[in-house]
Design a protein around this motif. Structure first.
Motif, PDB file in Angstrom:
ATOM      1  N   MET A  82       1.443   8.677  -2.587  1.00 35.50           N
ATOM      2  CA  MET A  82       0.788   9.509  -3.599  1.00 35.50           C
ATOM      3  C   MET A  82      -0.106  10.567  -2.957  1.00 35.50           C
ATOM      4  O   MET A  82      -0.074  11.725  -3.344  1.00 35.50           O
ATOM      5  CB  MET A  82      -0.097   8.629  -4.474  1.00 35.50           C
ATOM      6  CG  MET A  82       0.456   8.347  -5.830  1.00 35.50           C
ATOM      7  SD  MET A  82      -0.701   7.255  -6.672  1.00 35.50           S
ATOM      8  CE  MET A  82       0.377   5.869  -6.946  1.00 35.50           C
ATOM      9  N   THR A  83      -0.917  10.132  -1.999  1.00 36.01           N
ATOM     10  CA  THR A  83      -1.839  11.091  -1.390  1.00 36.01           C
ATOM     11  C   THR A  83      -1.072  12.129  -0.573  1.00 36.01           C
ATOM     12  O   THR A  83      -1.463  13.298  -0.527  1.00 36.01           O
ATOM     13  CB  THR A  83      -2.865  10.375  -0.489  1.00 36.01           C
ATOM     14  OG1 THR A  83      -2.191   9.782   0.624  1.00 36.01           O
ATOM     15  CG2 THR A  83      -3.611   9.313  -1.253  1.00 36.01           C
ATOM     16  N   LEU A 108      -7.322   6.778  -5.005  1.00 29.94           N
ATOM     17  CA  LEU A 108      -5.904   6.417  -5.115  1.00 29.94           C
ATOM     18  C   LEU A 108      -5.393   5.765  -3.831  1.00 29.94           C
ATOM     19  O   LEU A 108      -4.568   4.857  -3.878  1.00 29.94           O
ATOM     20  CB  LEU A 108      -5.063   7.663  -5.429  1.00 29.94           C
ATOM     21  CG  LEU A 108      -5.248   8.214  -6.838  1.00 29.94           C
ATOM     22  CD1 LEU A 108      -4.423   9.475  -7.018  1.00 29.94           C
ATOM     23  CD2 LEU A 108      -4.867   7.184  -7.881  1.00 29.94           C
ATOM     24  N   GLY A 146      -5.838   2.354  -3.928  1.00 33.79           N
ATOM     25  CA  GLY A 146      -5.418   2.018  -5.279  1.00 33.79           C
ATOM     26  C   GLY A 146      -5.124   0.545  -5.471  1.00 33.79           C
ATOM     27  O   GLY A 146      -5.300   0.000  -6.556  1.00 33.79           O
ATOM     28  N   ARG A 147      -4.666  -0.126  -4.416  1.00 31.33           N
ATOM     29  CA  ARG A 147      -4.361  -1.543  -4.549  1.00 31.33           C
ATOM     30  C   ARG A 147      -5.635  -2.330  -4.834  1.00 31.33           C
ATOM     31  O   ARG A 147      -5.625  -3.320  -5.564  1.00 31.33           O
ATOM     32  CB  ARG A 147      -3.692  -2.057  -3.271  1.00 31.33           C
ATOM     33  CG  ARG A 147      -2.851  -3.294  -3.503  1.00 31.33           C
ATOM     34  CD  ARG A 147      -1.779  -3.419  -2.456  1.00 31.33           C
ATOM     35  NE  ARG A 147      -2.367  -3.550  -1.131  1.00 31.33           N
ATOM     36  CZ  ARG A 147      -2.739  -4.712  -0.583  1.00 31.33           C
ATOM     37  NH1 ARG A 147      -2.583  -5.834  -1.249  1.00 31.33           N
ATOM     38  NH2 ARG A 147      -3.252  -4.742   0.622  1.00 31.33           N
ATOM     39  N   GLU A 156       4.474  13.209 -10.563  1.00 30.19           N
ATOM     40  CA  GLU A 156       5.165  12.469  -9.512  1.00 30.19           C
ATOM     41  C   GLU A 156       4.416  11.172  -9.210  1.00 30.19           C
ATOM     42  O   GLU A 156       5.016  10.111  -9.042  1.00 30.19           O
ATOM     43  CB  GLU A 156       5.239  13.342  -8.258  1.00 30.19           C
ATOM     44  CG  GLU A 156       6.367  12.969  -7.323  1.00 30.19           C
ATOM     45  CD  GLU A 156       6.445  13.941  -6.145  1.00 30.19           C
ATOM     46  OE1 GLU A 156       6.646  15.152  -6.404  1.00 30.19           O
ATOM     47  OE2 GLU A 156       6.304  13.495  -5.002  1.00 30.19           O
ATOM     48  N   ALA A 157       3.090  11.274  -9.150  1.00 28.24           N
ATOM     49  CA  ALA A 157       2.278  10.101  -8.816  1.00 28.24           C
ATOM     50  C   ALA A 157       2.387   9.035  -9.902  1.00 28.24           C
ATOM     51  O   ALA A 157       2.466   7.837  -9.608  1.00 28.24           O
ATOM     52  CB  ALA A 157       0.824  10.514  -8.621  1.00 28.24           C
ATOM     53  N   ASP A 185       0.816  -1.215   0.000  1.00 31.87           N
ATOM     54  CA  ASP A 185       0.000   0.000   0.000  1.00 31.87           C
ATOM     55  C   ASP A 185       0.852   1.268   0.000  1.00 31.87           C
ATOM     56  O   ASP A 185       0.338   2.355  -0.291  1.00 31.87           O
ATOM     57  CB  ASP A 185      -0.926   0.016   1.225  1.00 31.87           C
ATOM     58  CG  ASP A 185      -2.183  -0.811   0.993  1.00 31.87           C
ATOM     59  OD1 ASP A 185      -2.725  -0.729  -0.127  1.00 31.87           O
ATOM     60  OD2 ASP A 185      -2.605  -1.533   1.912  1.00 31.87           O
ATOM     61  N   LEU A 210       5.454   7.143  -9.420  1.00 36.49           N
ATOM     62  CA  LEU A 210       5.297   6.165  -8.331  1.00 36.49           C
ATOM     63  C   LEU A 210       4.552   4.920  -8.816  1.00 36.49           C
ATOM     64  O   LEU A 210       4.913   3.790  -8.490  1.00 36.49           O
ATOM     65  CB  LEU A 210       4.519   6.796  -7.171  1.00 36.49           C
ATOM     66  CG  LEU A 210       5.328   7.559  -6.122  1.00 36.49           C
ATOM     67  CD1 LEU A 210       4.415   8.368  -5.226  1.00 36.49           C
ATOM     68  CD2 LEU A 210       6.168   6.599  -5.291  1.00 36.49           C
ATOM     69  N   LEU A 211       3.514   5.159  -9.617  1.00 43.09           N
ATOM     70  CA  LEU A 211       2.714   4.049 -10.148  1.00 43.09           C
ATOM     71  C   LEU A 211       3.568   3.112 -10.998  1.00 43.09           C
ATOM     72  O   LEU A 211       3.401   1.892 -10.961  1.00 43.09           O
ATOM     73  CB  LEU A 211       1.572   4.593 -11.009  1.00 43.09           C
ATOM     74  CG  LEU A 211       0.166   4.687 -10.422  1.00 43.09           C
ATOM     75  CD1 LEU A 211      -0.824   4.899 -11.543  1.00 43.09           C
ATOM     76  CD2 LEU A 211      -0.192   3.475  -9.611  1.00 43.09           C
ATOM     77  N   GLY A 239      -6.765  -1.057  -8.577  1.00 41.89           N
ATOM     78  CA  GLY A 239      -5.958  -1.543  -9.689  1.00 41.89           C
ATOM     79  C   GLY A 239      -5.106  -0.457 -10.311  1.00 41.89           C
ATOM     80  O   GLY A 239      -5.543   0.684 -10.451  1.00 41.89           O
ATOM     81  N   VAL A 240      -3.885  -0.823 -10.688  1.00 41.03           N
ATOM     82  CA  VAL A 240      -2.925   0.141 -11.218  1.00 41.03           C
ATOM     83  C   VAL A 240      -3.447   0.847 -12.465  1.00 41.03           C
ATOM     84  O   VAL A 240      -3.317   2.060 -12.617  1.00 41.03           O
ATOM     85  CB  VAL A 240      -1.588  -0.558 -11.570  1.00 41.03           C
ATOM     86  CG1 VAL A 240      -0.618   0.428 -12.187  1.00 41.03           C
ATOM     87  CG2 VAL A 240      -0.972  -1.192 -10.341  1.00 41.03           C
ATOM     88  N   TYR A 299       0.766   4.015  -2.789  1.00 37.80           N
ATOM     89  CA  TYR A 299      -0.515   4.716  -2.870  1.00 37.80           C
ATOM     90  C   TYR A 299      -0.640   5.761  -1.769  1.00 37.80           C
ATOM     91  O   TYR A 299      -1.107   6.872  -1.978  1.00 37.80           O
ATOM     92  CB  TYR A 299      -1.661   3.707  -2.808  1.00 37.80           C
ATOM     93  CG  TYR A 299      -1.642   2.736  -3.962  1.00 37.80           C
ATOM     94  CD1 TYR A 299      -2.022   3.147  -5.229  1.00 37.80           C
ATOM     95  CD2 TYR A 299      -1.213   1.421  -3.789  1.00 37.80           C
ATOM     96  CE1 TYR A 299      -2.002   2.272  -6.298  1.00 37.80           C
ATOM     97  CE2 TYR A 299      -1.188   0.538  -4.849  1.00 37.80           C
ATOM     98  CZ  TYR A 299      -1.576   0.962  -6.103  1.00 37.80           C
ATOM     99  OH  TYR A 299      -1.542   0.100  -7.158  1.00 37.80           O
ATOM    100  N   ILE A 323       5.203   0.047  -9.525  1.00 44.13           N
ATOM    101  CA  ILE A 323       4.399  -1.045  -8.990  1.00 44.13           C
ATOM    102  C   ILE A 323       4.199  -2.114 -10.049  1.00 44.13           C
ATOM    103  O   ILE A 323       3.752  -1.794 -11.161  1.00 44.13           O
ATOM    104  CB  ILE A 323       3.012  -0.530  -8.538  1.00 44.13           C
ATOM    105  CG1 ILE A 323       3.186   0.572  -7.502  1.00 44.13           C
ATOM    106  CG2 ILE A 323       2.181  -1.672  -7.958  1.00 44.13           C
ATOM    107  CD1 ILE A 323       1.879   1.236  -7.116  1.00 44.13           C
TER     108      ILE A 323
END
Lengths: 205, 205
Positions: free
Chosen positions: A152-153, B101, B104-105, B170-171, A146, B174-175, B108-109, A149, B178
DNA sequence: GTTAGAAATATCTAACAGATACAAGGAGCC
DNA sequence: GGCTCCTTGTATCTGTTAGATATTTCTAAC
């Protein structure tokens, strides 16, 4: 299908991480999602009852007599996935600071400046908070699926707050270009009552 | 004095710029304050009636039979100044994008990425809008005493939106870190229904 | 002149925030 | 032991608000 209860999503989401009592649920939402979400007791209890009736959560024996811990069921998890996939319901904007600044000529330059400085102080405080939080979590929760995610927030909060700081400085510069006597309360040390009462609104022939 | 109606402030503020009908009031609030404020008919009508009873606004003959134009009175202007000086009531945050988000897990990505790209597109659109608006107003309304205050609120929108764009990038980065199969819905092209239903939550021996 | 749509007024429902009331158990204190 | 205070925990009530909807009148196109 009209207006959907957003509370349902947040409650199921929180329960998907851990079974909890209603009280703990509120605490968790406040402490963990608090930067971008909020729920009140007045919403949580009825929502839990509704979710129980629909079979999305189950009520278990709580940590003390008369209390109950709620557990998400399989159908609850499916429902959560469904709710998360629904289009985002935008919350109508309501920014009290900007409302005051928009009517800044009525409010007075001095008070506007105070509001802006206060906003910057708040922003700097929470910026430091976000940074500390991100650093801590990156270490303590390293490897948790997790984590990205959550980061991100936090990043969203950081960028938003940084934007506020940059904006305040620009706004203060704009304020400095306004003559003090152009306002309803031109910096008089006594409350008000002298310059108040007219502001002829327009007078260009 | 408990919770104050914020609508009163916005209504008096709008009427302080120009007398209007209730309908025009809503339009003005939507079009002019829309970037940071919103009001609904359900609030405007009762608020106008209350303000009339208190003598803060007066009802005049409207542009057609049965309609009325509202004019702010001196006591209304004073009341507005009072309301603007009151401490800001912070609206509790409710950001549907961040809520999705955060979980998010479960979502789903792939869907997360879609949401982020959509958010960036929206942000870029309104960034352009803010820029255009600021440029237009600076020319057309040059010299108006309200101009700097209006520019301030537009600048706030600009900076906020710019922050969103920086954050999205940025997010997305990060994604990308994963693995796709770590999610509930790992990019299957058919809607769903195959990979849905379990997600063992953890399985690291 | 009839109809489409905009201007305008008004109300109702559901969502929501925040306050509040209340009970029970644990911690410290006298 | 009895007292008070704090935390945990459940629950409801009121006022605020969003958004949908119903209805009328004016205007302009057809």
């Amino acid at each position: 299908m009209a207006r959907r209860s957003q509370t349902e999503t947040a409650v199921l989401g929180a329960l998907s991480m851990q079974p909890m009592t209603a009280y703990a649920l509120r605490e968790a939402i406040r402490d963990v999602l608090g930067h971008f979400w909020s729920e009140s007791f007045g919403q949580i209890y009825p929502t839990l009852n509704a979710l129980e009736q629909q079979g999305h959560v189950e009520r278990r024996e709580g940590p003390r007599s008369g209390s109950s811990t709620f557990v998400i069921t399989d159908s609850g998890t499916a429902r959560l996935r469904e709710l998360l996939s629904e289009p985002i319901t935008a919350t109508p904007p309501r920014n009290g600071l900007l409302l005051r600044l928009f009517f800044g000529r009525t409010l007075g330059v001095r008070k506007c400046r105070e509001l802006l400085l206060e906003a910057r102080a708040d922003a700097e405080r929470s910026l430091a908070e976000y940074d500390g939080l991100a650093r801590n979590l990156s270490v303590e929760e390293a490897g948790t699926p997790d984590l990205p995610y959550v980061l991100m927030t936090i990043s969203a909060g950081r960028h938003g707050t940084a934007g506020v700081i940059a904006w305040v400085d620009e706004a203060l510069a704009l304020l400095d270009g306004i003559p003090d006597d152009d306002t309803a309360d031109g910096g008089g040390t006594t409350g008000d009552g002298d310059t108040v009462g007219d502001t002829p609104t327009n007078g260009e022939p």
